[in-house]
Enzyme design. Structure first.
Site, short mmCIF file in Angstrom:
data_model
loop_
_atom_site.label_atom_id
_atom_site.label_comp_id
_atom_site.label_asym_id
_atom_site.label_seq_id
_atom_site.Cartn_x
_atom_site.Cartn_y
_atom_site.Cartn_z
N CYS A 134 32.36 42.20 50.09
CA CYS A 134 33.20 41.39 49.20
C CYS A 134 33.89 42.33 48.22
O CYS A 134 33.97 43.53 48.47
CB CYS A 134 32.41 40.28 48.52
SG CYS A 134 31.28 40.79 47.21
N CYS A 169 28.33 39.17 43.92
CA CYS A 169 28.24 37.72 44.13
C CYS A 169 28.08 37.40 45.62
O CYS A 169 26.97 37.23 46.10
CB CYS A 169 29.47 36.99 43.58
SG CYS A 169 29.67 37.08 41.79
N ARG A 170 29.20 37.34 46.33
CA ARG A 170 29.17 36.88 47.72
C ARG A 170 28.40 37.80 48.65
O ARG A 170 27.57 37.33 49.44
CB ARG A 170 30.60 36.70 48.24
CG ARG A 170 31.35 35.61 47.53
CD ARG A 170 32.81 35.60 47.91
NE ARG A 170 33.47 36.79 47.38
CZ ARG A 170 34.73 37.13 47.65
NH1 ARG A 170 35.46 36.38 48.45
NH2 ARG A 170 35.25 38.21 47.11
N SER A 171 28.67 39.09 48.60
CA SER A 171 28.02 39.97 49.58
C SER A 171 26.52 40.12 49.34
O SER A 171 25.76 40.11 50.31
CB SER A 171 28.72 41.32 49.70
OG SER A 171 28.81 41.99 48.48
N ASP A 223 35.50 33.39 46.17
CA ASP A 223 34.81 34.18 45.15
C ASP A 223 34.40 33.26 44.00
O ASP A 223 35.25 32.69 43.32
CB ASP A 223 35.74 35.28 44.64
CG ASP A 223 35.03 36.30 43.78
OD1 ASP A 223 33.89 36.04 43.34
OD2 ASP A 223 35.61 37.38 43.55
N ASN A 244 30.59 43.38 45.09
CA ASN A 244 29.21 43.48 45.58
C ASN A 244 28.21 42.97 44.54
O ASN A 244 27.12 43.49 44.40
CB ASN A 244 28.88 44.91 46.01
CG ASN A 244 27.60 45.03 46.84
OD1 ASN A 244 26.91 46.03 46.75
ND2 ASN A 244 27.28 44.03 47.64
#
Length: 163
Positions: A11, A16-18, A128, A14
């Site tokens: 993402c 939140c999402r990943s 995001d 690095n």
């Protein structure tokens, strides 16, 4: 035994999402026949958060679902990742474009959208949640859970190819 399949969730920062994707993928893989046969990591295309833990909202969201990601630390995507990992699973189109811009064109086929590769939806992205609240983090988590289930199903269906 064949070398493990290596997956990198990517993402922007690095945090939140990943890391949420890494956490849920690891949990699903550990609970499947793929345990010990798939390695998962995450990275961000930006360098703002290198060395930092995931966003406290990402940690809380994962914890609500029984997954601990508090020990993870952000790192930036490196060109070498395209050679090290079998798949670079990007959260959105901007991440995908950034990754492909940094790697050898011969390796572009390794970089793809996570939701598309996992069978969740063609061209779909994980939004995001960084500027949002609990609802946005939960929405991203639900997409990442579906993606993790799809990744496990895809790898199980193709495991004969990498035995």
């Amino acid at each position: 035994m064949a070398a493990p399949v290596r997956l990198l969730v990517v993402c922007l920062g690095n945090i939140c999402r990943s890391p949420m994707g890494e956490g849920v993928l690891r949990a699903r893989i550990e609970a499947s026949p793929l345990r010990g046969r798939v390695l998962v990591d995450s990275a961000g295309t930006g360098d703002w958060h290198v060395g930092q833990p995931p966003d406290h909202r990402a940690i809380a969201t994962a914890a609500r679902h029984g997954v601990d990601i508090g020990h993870l630390r952000a790192r930036q995507f490196r060109r070498l990742d395209a050679e090290t990992f079998d798949w670079l699973l990007c959260a959105d189109r901007d991440n995908l474009a950034d990754v492909r811009a940094r790697i050898d064109p011969a390796l572009h086929q390794r970089a793809t959208l996570l939701l598309e590769w996992s069978g969740v939806g063609e061209g779909d992205e994980v939004p995001d949640p960084y500027t949002g609240g609990t609802h946005e983090f939960e929405h991203s988590w639900s997409l990442l859970e579906r993606a993790a289930d799809g990744v496990v199903a895809r790898l199980l269906a193709s495991q004969g190819q990498w035995r």
